[in-house]
Design an enzyme around this catalytic site. Sequence first.
Site, short mmCIF file in Angstrom:
data_model
loop_
_atom_site.label_atom_id
_atom_site.label_comp_id
_atom_site.label_asym_id
_atom_site.label_seq_id
_atom_site.Cartn_x
_atom_site.Cartn_y
_atom_site.Cartn_z
N HIS A 42 -7.11 35.64 -2.35
CA HIS A 42 -7.42 34.35 -2.98
C HIS A 42 -8.22 34.61 -4.24
O HIS A 42 -9.11 35.47 -4.24
CB HIS A 42 -8.21 33.44 -2.03
CG HIS A 42 -7.46 33.14 -0.78
ND1 HIS A 42 -6.42 32.23 -0.75
CD2 HIS A 42 -7.54 33.68 0.46
CE1 HIS A 42 -5.92 32.20 0.48
NE2 HIS A 42 -6.57 33.08 1.23
N TYR A 95 -10.17 28.67 -11.13
CA TYR A 95 -9.24 29.80 -11.08
C TYR A 95 -9.30 30.71 -12.32
O TYR A 95 -8.61 31.73 -12.35
CB TYR A 95 -7.81 29.29 -10.87
CG TYR A 95 -7.65 28.55 -9.55
CD1 TYR A 95 -7.75 29.23 -8.34
CD2 TYR A 95 -7.44 27.17 -9.52
CE1 TYR A 95 -7.64 28.56 -7.13
CE2 TYR A 95 -7.31 26.49 -8.31
CZ TYR A 95 -7.41 27.19 -7.12
OH TYR A 95 -7.30 26.52 -5.92
N ASN A 120 -0.79 35.77 -1.73
CA ASN A 120 -1.66 34.61 -1.94
C ASN A 120 -0.86 33.39 -1.48
O ASN A 120 -0.03 32.87 -2.23
CB ASN A 120 -2.08 34.47 -3.41
CG ASN A 120 -3.11 33.34 -3.58
OD1 ASN A 120 -3.25 32.49 -2.69
ND2 ASN A 120 -3.80 33.32 -4.70
N ASN A 143 1.83 26.36 -6.88
CA ASN A 143 0.97 26.03 -8.02
C ASN A 143 0.36 27.23 -8.74
O ASN A 143 -0.28 27.07 -9.78
CB ASN A 143 -0.15 25.05 -7.61
CG ASN A 143 0.41 23.78 -7.00
OD1 ASN A 143 1.25 23.13 -7.61
ND2 ASN A 143 -0.01 23.44 -5.79
N ARG A 182 -15.71 26.29 -0.87
CA ARG A 182 -15.09 25.08 -1.41
C ARG A 182 -14.97 24.01 -0.32
O ARG A 182 -15.75 24.00 0.63
CB ARG A 182 -13.73 25.45 -2.03
CG ARG A 182 -13.89 26.48 -3.15
CD ARG A 182 -12.55 26.87 -3.76
NE ARG A 182 -11.88 25.72 -4.35
CZ ARG A 182 -10.59 25.69 -4.68
NH1 ARG A 182 -9.85 26.77 -4.46
NH2 ARG A 182 -10.05 24.62 -5.20
N GLU A 210 -4.08 39.47 2.43
CA GLU A 210 -4.20 38.07 1.98
C GLU A 210 -5.20 38.04 0.83
O GLU A 210 -6.30 38.58 0.95
CB GLU A 210 -4.70 37.21 3.15
CG GLU A 210 -4.92 35.75 2.79
CD GLU A 210 -5.53 34.96 3.97
OE1 GLU A 210 -5.50 35.44 5.13
OE2 GLU A 210 -6.04 33.86 3.70
#
Length: 145
Positions: free
Chosen positions: A102, A23, A73, A11, A109, A100
Amino acid sequence: MTTILVLNGPNLSRLGSREPDVYGSTTWEQLVESLNAAAAPAETISVRQTNDESELIGWLHEALDARAEVILNPAAFTHYSYALRDAVAMLTGAGLSVVEVHISNPHAREEFRHTSVISGVATGVIAGFGVQSYHLALAAVRSRR
Ligand code: DQA
């Protein structure tokens, strides 16, 4: 020549229109352009996105064989893909950097996003700085050479 693979899971190609309140409004195309533009003279940066777990694992194997550095990601795979975790563990176990990243801060969240099955085998984690997280990750991989 150093190669950095910037690998993205499901996505993320919809960046810009996908939940912009979470985002941001930077589009996927703009992110790719900004990362390509950030390549240092002796660096190749390859930015990729897939919705397919198997393809993502294949790219991690490619990074291992080429001894490339990785910014990852994993998107929703973060929270449940043990197969991806095992692939990342091979890279970090071989001394390669896997950062990693994000865009959002998953810890702020929903509960299911608080678990990352990747973080325990990643070199480090950068989260919550919008698309800037990727540029911070670039600085992180460079700092480990
Ligand atoms: C994400 C956070 C994940 O929880 C989510 O599934 C994504 C994007 C991020 O970049 O903030 O797809 O990895």
